[in-house]
Design an enzyme around this catalytic site. Structure first.
Site, PDB file in Angstrom:
ATOM      1  N   GLU A 194      55.432 142.311   0.468  1.00 25.41           N
ATOM      2  CA  GLU A 194      56.367 141.619  -0.432  1.00 25.41           C
ATOM      3  C   GLU A 194      55.907 141.701  -1.892  1.00 25.41           C
ATOM      4  O   GLU A 194      56.723 141.856  -2.796  1.00 25.41           O
ATOM      5  CB  GLU A 194      56.512 140.159   0.010  1.00 25.41           C
ATOM      6  CG  GLU A 194      57.216 140.041   1.356  1.00 25.41           C
ATOM      7  CD  GLU A 194      57.185 138.635   1.932  1.00 25.41           C
ATOM      8  OE1 GLU A 194      56.078 138.144   2.244  1.00 25.41           O
ATOM      9  OE2 GLU A 194      58.249 138.019   2.043  1.00 25.41           O
ATOM     10  N   GLY A 226      53.011 139.167   3.015  1.00 29.60           N
ATOM     11  CA  GLY A 226      53.057 138.913   1.569  1.00 29.60           C
ATOM     12  C   GLY A 226      52.538 140.082   0.733  1.00 29.60           C
ATOM     13  O   GLY A 226      52.881 140.206  -0.443  1.00 29.60           O
ATOM     14  N   ALA A 266      49.898 136.611   3.219  1.00 26.85           N
ATOM     15  CA  ALA A 266      49.493 135.268   2.809  1.00 26.85           C
ATOM     16  C   ALA A 266      48.297 134.866   3.665  1.00 26.85           C
ATOM     17  O   ALA A 266      48.097 135.404   4.759  1.00 26.85           O
ATOM     18  CB  ALA A 266      50.644 134.294   3.025  1.00 26.85           C
TER      19      ALA A 266
HETATM   20  N1  COA Z   1      45.093 135.640   6.316  1.00 27.74           N
HETATM   21  C1  COA Z   1      43.848 135.173   6.494  1.00 27.74           C
HETATM   22  N2  COA Z   1      42.824 135.944   6.885  1.00 27.74           N
HETATM   23  C2  COA Z   1      43.083 137.243   7.083  1.00 27.74           C
HETATM   24  C3  COA Z   1      44.348 137.802   6.921  1.00 27.74           C
HETATM   25  C4  COA Z   1      45.402 136.936   6.518  1.00 27.74           C
HETATM   26  N3  COA Z   1      46.636 137.375   6.313  1.00 27.74           N
HETATM   27  N4  COA Z   1      44.298 139.127   7.210  1.00 27.74           N
HETATM   28  C5  COA Z   1      43.019 139.386   7.543  1.00 27.74           C
HETATM   29  N5  COA Z   1      42.285 138.249   7.468  1.00 27.74           N
HETATM   30  C6  COA Z   1      40.847 138.094   7.733  1.00 27.74           C
HETATM   31  C7  COA Z   1      40.546 138.109   9.219  1.00 27.74           C
HETATM   32  O1  COA Z   1      40.774 136.836   9.788  1.00 27.74           O
HETATM   33  C8  COA Z   1      39.091 138.505   9.204  1.00 27.74           C
HETATM   34  O2  COA Z   1      38.317 137.394   8.852  1.00 27.74           O
HETATM   35  P1  COA Z   1      36.891 137.099   9.567  1.00 27.74           P
HETATM   36  O3  COA Z   1      36.059 138.325   9.242  1.00 27.74           O
HETATM   37  O4  COA Z   1      36.410 135.857   8.904  1.00 27.74           O
HETATM   38  O5  COA Z   1      37.204 136.979  11.039  1.00 27.74           O
HETATM   39  C9  COA Z   1      39.005 139.490   8.039  1.00 27.74           C
HETATM   40  O6  COA Z   1      40.148 139.212   7.211  1.00 27.74           O
HETATM   41  C10 COA Z   1      39.072 140.930   8.460  1.00 27.74           C
HETATM   42  O7  COA Z   1      40.251 141.129   9.237  1.00 27.74           O
HETATM   43  P2  COA Z   1      40.232 141.743  10.729  1.00 27.74           P
HETATM   44  O8  COA Z   1      41.474 141.278  11.419  1.00 27.74           O
HETATM   45  O9  COA Z   1      38.922 141.477  11.390  1.00 27.74           O
HETATM   46  O10 COA Z   1      40.326 143.313  10.372  1.00 27.74           O
HETATM   47  P3  COA Z   1      40.982 144.473  11.236  1.00 27.74           P
HETATM   48  O11 COA Z   1      40.611 145.748  10.539  1.00 27.74           O
HETATM   49  O12 COA Z   1      40.658 144.309  12.687  1.00 27.74           O
HETATM   50  O13 COA Z   1      42.584 144.243  11.089  1.00 27.74           O
HETATM   51  C11 COA Z   1      44.627 143.746   9.904  1.00 27.74           C
HETATM   52  C12 COA Z   1      43.201 144.340   9.842  1.00 27.74           C
HETATM   53  C13 COA Z   1      45.158 143.742   8.482  1.00 27.74           C
HETATM   54  C14 COA Z   1      45.518 144.614  10.816  1.00 27.74           C
HETATM   55  C15 COA Z   1      44.563 142.312  10.488  1.00 27.74           C
HETATM   56  O14 COA Z   1      43.607 141.584   9.727  1.00 27.74           O
HETATM   57  C16 COA Z   1      45.863 141.553  10.449  1.00 27.74           C
HETATM   58  O15 COA Z   1      46.717 141.771  11.286  1.00 27.74           O
HETATM   59  N6  COA Z   1      46.017 140.619   9.465  1.00 27.74           N
HETATM   60  C17 COA Z   1      47.130 139.710   9.386  1.00 27.74           C
HETATM   61  C18 COA Z   1      48.380 140.396   8.939  1.00 27.74           C
HETATM   62  C19 COA Z   1      49.531 139.401   8.907  1.00 27.74           C
HETATM   63  O16 COA Z   1      49.970 138.884   9.908  1.00 27.74           O
HETATM   64  N7  COA Z   1      50.031 139.159   7.693  1.00 27.74           N
HETATM   65  C20 COA Z   1      51.143 138.276   7.492  1.00 27.74           C
HETATM   66  C21 COA Z   1      50.678 136.921   7.125  1.00 27.74           C
HETATM   67  S1  COA Z   1      52.048 135.824   6.867  1.00 27.74           S
END
Ligand code: COA
Length: 259
Positions: A114, A111, A65
């Site tokens: 999910e 999500g 999400a």
């Molecule tokens: N919601 C909002 N933004 C998200 C997101 C999420 N769930 N997942 C990734 N993004 C955004 C990041 O904030 C970043 O934005 P920015 O470029 O404006 O800073 C962009 O997507 C790229 O993500 P980034 O974290 O820089 O890439 P990465 O390769 O270093 O890491 C992940 C990838 C998927 C491991 C990491 O983005 C992550 O842990 N995401 C969240 C996962 C999560 O907790 N999901 C459950 C949500 S309830």
């Protein structure tokens, strides 16, 4: 036309591609609304026989999400977000009489995992990664994850994954029964289409009965889904949830207090 999705219909197979690759295809309000509309299209359009859900780009299926929308929510707002997702997308996918398969092309977190689990079955590319990392944010899964992950991989492993927030790779996901096939990224859609074309040769009503009955066989605790929505909302009252989501957006580690 959709703003956050790409869709295409070919040989009866409707492909829905979530298209926010710069945000790891995170599920914001617009994506949820448009996914709901696309699933309605699946139910209504007789030319659609089977469905693939996938993500744009080579990094993410869906990374969860959209965390940036959480800061505006209180307890009621959190529960409403989870309930709306269940009503307009996740339960509709699960209960659709036409086969809906997830082709997981990268991160399937929160999500995203999910969403994949609400599909009837899953294929993954070799680079795919799975997890329910909500505890890192002071949250829990809110789109059915506590229920469907437990159904799919069993209690012990579901507990560990949801408590640690650890990610697993595609081969481990396959060994747990979370995905059925692991294939090279460039062959993922072709393999998914091959399976769906085989299904499309079978009797559609019989296939619809299979979906309904397998769903019945696994739906032992219907109240679990309602309880998840309630408890997901409750997380929004905690200081830890504010700390966890703020820390993510500020790209730092959270300091939780248990409050
Ligand atoms: N919601 C909002 N933004 C998200 C997101 C999420 N769930 N997942 C990734 N993004 C955004 C990041 O904030 C970043 O934005 P920015 O470029 O404006 O800073 C962009 O997507 C790229 O993500 P980034 O974290 O820089 O890439 P990465 O390769 O270093 O890491 C992940 C990838 C998927 C491991 C990491 O983005 C992550 O842990 N995401 C969240 C996962 C999560 O907790 N999901 C459950 C949500 S309830």
């Amino acid at each position: 036309m959709y703003q956050t999705l790409l869709t295409g219909l070919e040989n009866g197979i409707f492909t829905i591609t979530i298209n926010r690759p710069d945000k790891m295809n995170a599920l914001n309000k617009d994506v949820i609304n448009e996914l709901g509309a696309a699933i309605d299209e699946v139910y209504a359009n007789e030319a659609i026989k089977t469905v693939i859900i996938t993500g744009a780009g080579e990094k993410a299926f869906v990374a969860g999400a959209d965390i940036s929308e959480f800061s505006a929510l209180n307890k009621e707002g959190g529960s409403a977000l989870a309930k709306k997702g269940a009503d307009v997308v996740f339960n509709k996918i699960e209960n659709c009489p036409k086969p809906i398969v997830a082709a997981i092309n990268g991160f399937a977190l929160g999500g995203g995992c999910e969403l994949a689990m609400s599909c009837h079955f899953r294929l993954a590319s070799e680079n795919a990664k799975f997890g329910q990392p909500e505890v890192n944010l002071g949250l829990i899964p809110g789109y059915g994850g506590t229920q469907r992950l437990t159904q799919l991989i069993g209690k012990g492993k579901a507990m560990e994954l949801m408590m640690t927030g650890d990610m697993i790779d595609a081969n481990e996901a396959k060994s747990l029964g979370l995905v059925n096939h692991v294939v090279a990224l460039d062959g993922l859609l072709a393999k998914t289409k091959e399976i769906l074309q085989k299904i499309q040769l079978k009797a559609p009503l019989a296939v619809g009965h299979v979906i309904a009955l397998v769903n019945s066989a696994t739906k032992c605790t219907p109240t679990g889904f309602d309880e998840e929505i309630e408890r997901f909302g409750a997380c929004f009252e905690s200081e830890d949830m504010i700390e966890g989501t703020t820390a993510f957006l500020e790209k730092r580690k959270p300091a939780f207090k248990g409050k």
